[in-house]
Scaffold this motif. Structure first.
Motif, mmCIF file in Angstrom:
data_model
loop_
_atom_site.group_PDB
_atom_site.id
_atom_site.type_symbol
_atom_site.label_atom_id
_atom_site.label_comp_id
_atom_site.label_asym_id
_atom_site.label_seq_id
_atom_site.Cartn_x
_atom_site.Cartn_y
_atom_site.Cartn_z
ATOM 1 N N VAL A 1 38.337 34.260 41.878
ATOM 2 C CA VAL A 1 38.502 32.829 42.085
ATOM 3 C C VAL A 1 37.366 32.123 41.351
ATOM 4 O O VAL A 1 36.187 32.401 41.599
ATOM 5 N N PRO A 2 37.679 31.201 40.401
ATOM 6 C CA PRO A 2 36.630 30.561 39.588
ATOM 7 C C PRO A 2 35.546 29.913 40.429
ATOM 8 O O PRO A 2 35.822 29.252 41.430
ATOM 9 N N GLY A 3 34.288 30.141 40.021
ATOM 10 C CA GLY A 3 33.160 29.541 40.710
ATOM 11 C C GLY A 3 32.759 30.226 41.996
ATOM 12 O O GLY A 3 31.900 29.717 42.729
ATOM 13 N N THR A 4 33.366 31.381 42.315
ATOM 14 C CA THR A 4 33.056 32.097 43.557
ATOM 15 C C THR A 4 32.870 33.581 43.255
ATOM 16 O O THR A 4 32.960 34.011 42.097
ATOM 17 N N GLN A 5 32.619 34.342 44.316
ATOM 18 C CA GLN A 5 32.595 35.802 44.205
ATOM 19 C C GLN A 5 33.750 36.418 44.988
ATOM 20 O O GLN A 5 33.708 37.584 45.371
ATOM 21 N N HIS A 6 34.790 35.620 45.206
ATOM 22 C CA HIS A 6 35.948 36.071 45.993
ATOM 23 C C HIS A 6 37.107 36.453 45.077
ATOM 24 O O HIS A 6 37.285 35.849 44.009
ATOM 25 N N PHE A 7 37.885 37.410 45.519
ATOM 26 C CA PHE A 7 39.018 37.895 44.733
ATOM 27 C C PHE A 7 40.304 37.709 45.541
ATOM 28 O O PHE A 7 40.354 38.029 46.732
ATOM 29 N N ARG A 8 41.329 37.193 44.851
ATOM 30 C CA ARG A 8 42.598 36.914 45.515
ATOM 31 C C ARG A 8 43.764 37.391 44.640
ATOM 32 O O ARG A 8 43.614 37.641 43.438
ATOM 33 N N ASN A 9 44.932 37.481 45.276
ATOM 34 C CA ASN A 9 46.167 37.936 44.639
ATOM 35 C C ASN A 9 46.492 37.044 43.432
ATOM 36 O O ASN A 9 46.565 35.823 43.553
ATOM 37 N N ILE A 10 46.715 37.674 42.280
ATOM 38 C CA ILE A 10 46.988 36.899 41.061
ATOM 39 C C ILE A 10 48.333 36.186 41.132
ATOM 40 O O ILE A 10 48.570 35.236 40.363
ATOM 41 N N LEU A 11 49.223 36.608 42.030
ATOM 42 C CA LEU A 11 50.536 35.979 42.155
ATOM 43 C C LEU A 11 50.499 34.772 43.083
ATOM 44 O O LEU A 11 51.458 34.001 43.130
ATOM 45 N N ARG A 12 49.408 34.602 43.824
ATOM 46 C CA ARG A 12 49.328 33.518 44.795
ATOM 47 C C ARG A 12 48.256 32.480 44.459
ATOM 48 O O ARG A 12 48.284 31.375 44.998
ATOM 49 N N HIS A 13 47.321 32.842 43.615
ATOM 50 C CA HIS A 13 46.195 31.955 43.357
ATOM 51 C C HIS A 13 45.913 31.876 41.854
ATOM 52 O O HIS A 13 46.252 32.793 41.080
ATOM 53 N N LYS A 14 45.281 30.783 41.446
ATOM 54 C CA LYS A 14 44.827 30.635 40.078
ATOM 55 C C LYS A 14 43.460 31.309 39.969
ATOM 56 O O LYS A 14 42.457 30.811 40.487
ATOM 57 N N VAL A 15 43.433 32.458 39.331
ATOM 58 C CA VAL A 15 42.218 33.272 39.284
ATOM 59 C C VAL A 15 41.935 33.717 37.858
ATOM 60 O O VAL A 15 42.781 33.591 36.958
ATOM 61 N N GLU A 16 40.730 34.239 37.650
ATOM 62 C CA GLU A 16 40.335 34.776 36.359
ATOM 63 C C GLU A 16 40.623 36.270 36.302
ATOM 64 O O GLU A 16 40.365 37.001 37.267
ATOM 65 N N THR A 17 41.169 36.724 35.178
ATOM 66 C CA THR A 17 41.449 38.147 34.993
ATOM 67 C C THR A 17 40.932 38.593 33.635
ATOM 68 O O THR A 17 40.605 37.775 32.771
#
Length: 577
Positions: A444-460
């Motif tokens: 998750v941008p700006g954090t140290q948390h990781f979330r499901n790529i199908l449910r959230h806008k995240v960096e990969t």
């Protein structure tokens, strides 16, 4: 000394017993005793035993439970579902009305008590957790329908037989021509009256200004009123001579000393039914006990409850009874009446003992149709077909298990139903855990948390695949993870590292360890690194006992963020929608 308190809870609550508790327990005992007299007779009828067996099964067992049990409000004795299971099991080995039938019922109680005691001593109460609540609800619903149907023959005054719904209905239809109209009138009126009492009497009394406690006592005494009126009617008008079936002579005595039959043939025939009865009885009992205990912030020990119920069933086996457990209706009545300690059960047993000694001649002319009405009204509250709608809307797998349990119980009998319920509960668990939820996660941008790529806008990172495993790994689901990783890695040729995020993994058994080793070897051959992150201490301790960590084609990271920083390059990071 502490272990003595554990196995004899009476030593704990008994030393704090005072006059206020005595008063409350006595009031509760009076109310419960009034309710139990007709109910005990009725459940003995349901089990196919003489009416006095119901009273006997409600005296010594409840005293023994008070000594060994941990619930302050649970009332132990015959209950509808266990009585039906008893009739089904014993009916397979002896003919109803014979001495062998009564001995078989004692043996069933003995085996059930012994099995429960063993589970309690070895602290195996957790085994009951393998029965899912929807499956139990389905079985109890189907049992309620079967019980109510089985009592129609007494309402009609006809002879009928059968253990399944088609058999019962077919037999009743065949014998409709034998209907005794006087019996039918008694049964219908008694049933209608009891339904009215259950729903309307207490509000009506309160509107008339009757105090709450008295209104509650009068409502609980509704079945007694039905017994008194119908018994007097049969006696006054000589209706027994006109075909109305009555209870007949009931011995005036305290529970006798009896011995169960322990022949190898009898034990072999009843062992499996006894285990099933024990499981169903314990699940019903612990559910009621924990619900009532929570209302007063009290604690119930499941393993000690097994010992308490086991002692109660052993007591029933040696005092002319049959299998017992904690009943829902009587326990709720006991709780609502103000019972403070298990001593209320001891006082209830005393009241029933007085009834067995002095009141049994009064039920000679009691029509069986009235007892049948008592059973029908009691068990229809168990029928909850809404469970089908609820599970359909929530989980198709749970719906299939509930529907199958209901149909098998109705069409093949209660033993098949409860056995299928146990099997379906286990299969349902295995099915759900065989395909664990595994999510591919990103940062998750700006954090140290990781979330499901199908449910959230995240960096990969196209060179990195992180899979969060949301289930412990064991022999049932280990191959699933192998196939999933193999499929994911072969999809993207840029992949250089795979991280398994183990934050939700509590256990890795040997089969799963072998799967992890196979995954490691395959990824190594493909030039892909395998890494672990957020591995829990107990899981890491187990992995260190093997050679897996020594051969691991990668690293073990304390956190997923550490793995991300180590394995990604900033210019490769992209947003995943």
């Amino acid at each position: 000394m502490q272990s003595l308190y554990r196995y004899l809870p009476i030593l704990d609550w008994g030393r704090r017993y005072d006059r206020a508790a005595l008063s409350n327990d006595m009031i509760a005992a009076v109310i419960v005793t009034i309710m139990l007299i007709p109910q005990s007779l009725a459940y003995a009828l349901l089990a196919g035993l003489p009416p006095e067996a119901g009273i006997y099964a409600s005296i010594v067992p409840i005293i023994l439970y008070a000594v060994f049990g941990t619930s302050r409000a649970l009332a132990v004795g015959p209950v509808a579902v266990v009585s039906l299971l008893t009739a089904s099991a014993v009916g397979q080995v002896a003919e109803q009305g014979t001495a062998g039938y009564a001995v078989a019922a004692l043996t069933l109680a003995f085996l059930s008590g012994g099995f429960l005691m063993l589970l309690g001593v070895f602290r195996l109460g957790f085994l009951a957790n393998f029965l899912s609540h929807p499956v139990i609800a389905g079985f109890i619903t189907a049992s309620g329908i079967l019980i109510a149907t089985s009592q129609l023959k007494h309402i009609l005054g006809v002879s009928a037989h059968g253990h399944t719904l088609p058999q019962m209905l077919g037999s009743i239809v065949e014998n409709l021509g034998q209907t005794n109209w006087i019996t039918l009138i008694i049964g219908v009126l008694a049933t209608a009256f009891l339904f009215w009492v259950r729903k309307n009497l207490k509000p009506a009394l309160r509107r008339m200004g009757v105090p709450p406690l008295l209104a509650d006592v009068l409502t609980k005494a509704g079945p007694v009123a039905a017994v008194v009126v119908t018994t007097l009617s049969v006696w006054a008008f000589g209706l027994d001579a006109r075909g109305v079936k009555i209870v007949g002579e009931v011995p005036q005595s305290l529970p006798p000393l009896t011995l169960p039959g322990l022949s190898s043939d009898l034990v072999g025939a009843l062992l499996v039914p006894a285990i099933l009865i024990s499981i169903i009885g314990f699940v019903e009992s612990i559910s009621v006990a924990q619900t009532l205990a929570a209302k007063k912030r009290q604690r119930v020990d499941p393993d000690q409850e097994l010992i308490g119920l086991g002692a109660a069933n052993l007591g029933a086996a040696f005092t002319g009874g049959f299998p017992v457990t904690g009943g829902f209706s009587r326990s709720v009545v006991n709780f609502d009446a103000g019972a403070e300690t298990p001593a209320a059960g001891i006082y209830t047993a005393g009241g029933l003992a007085i009834a067995a000694l002095f009141l049994t001649p009064l039920v000679y002319f009691l029509p069986k149709a009235t007892l049948a009405a008592t059973i029908i009204v009691a068990v229809l509250s168990l029928v909850d077909l809404s469970i089908l709608k609820k599970t359909w809307g929530y989980s198709r797998a749970d719906f299939a298990a509930v529907a199958a349990t209901i149909l098998l119980t109705l069409l093949a009998g209660v033993e098949t139903g409860v056995a299928s319920g146990v099997a379906l509960s286990i299969l349902l668990h295995l099915y759900k855990t065989s395909r664990p939820h595994v999510a591919e996660v990103g940062l998750v941008p700006g954090t140290q948390h990781f979330r499901n790529i199908l449910r959230h806008k995240v960096e990969t990172d196209p060179t990195l695949v992180t899979l969060r495993v949301d289930e412990s790994l064991y022999f049932v689901n280990a191959r699933f993870l192998e196939d999933l990783i193999q499929s994911r890695v072969t999809e993207g040729c840029k992949i250089r590292n795979v991280v398994l995020m183990f934050s939700a993994v509590n256990e890795v058994d040997f089969s799963a360890l072998e799967s992890l080793e196979a995954i490691n070897h395959r990824l190594r051959d493909m030039g892909v690194g395998l890494h672990l992150s957020e591995v829990k201490g107990p899981v890491m301790d187990r992995l260190k006992q093997s050679h897996f960590l020594d051969e691991l084609n990668g690293q073990v990271f304390l956190s997923q963020y550490d793995a991300w920083k180590t394995l990604t390059k900033p210019n490769r990071v992209q947003a995943a929608e």
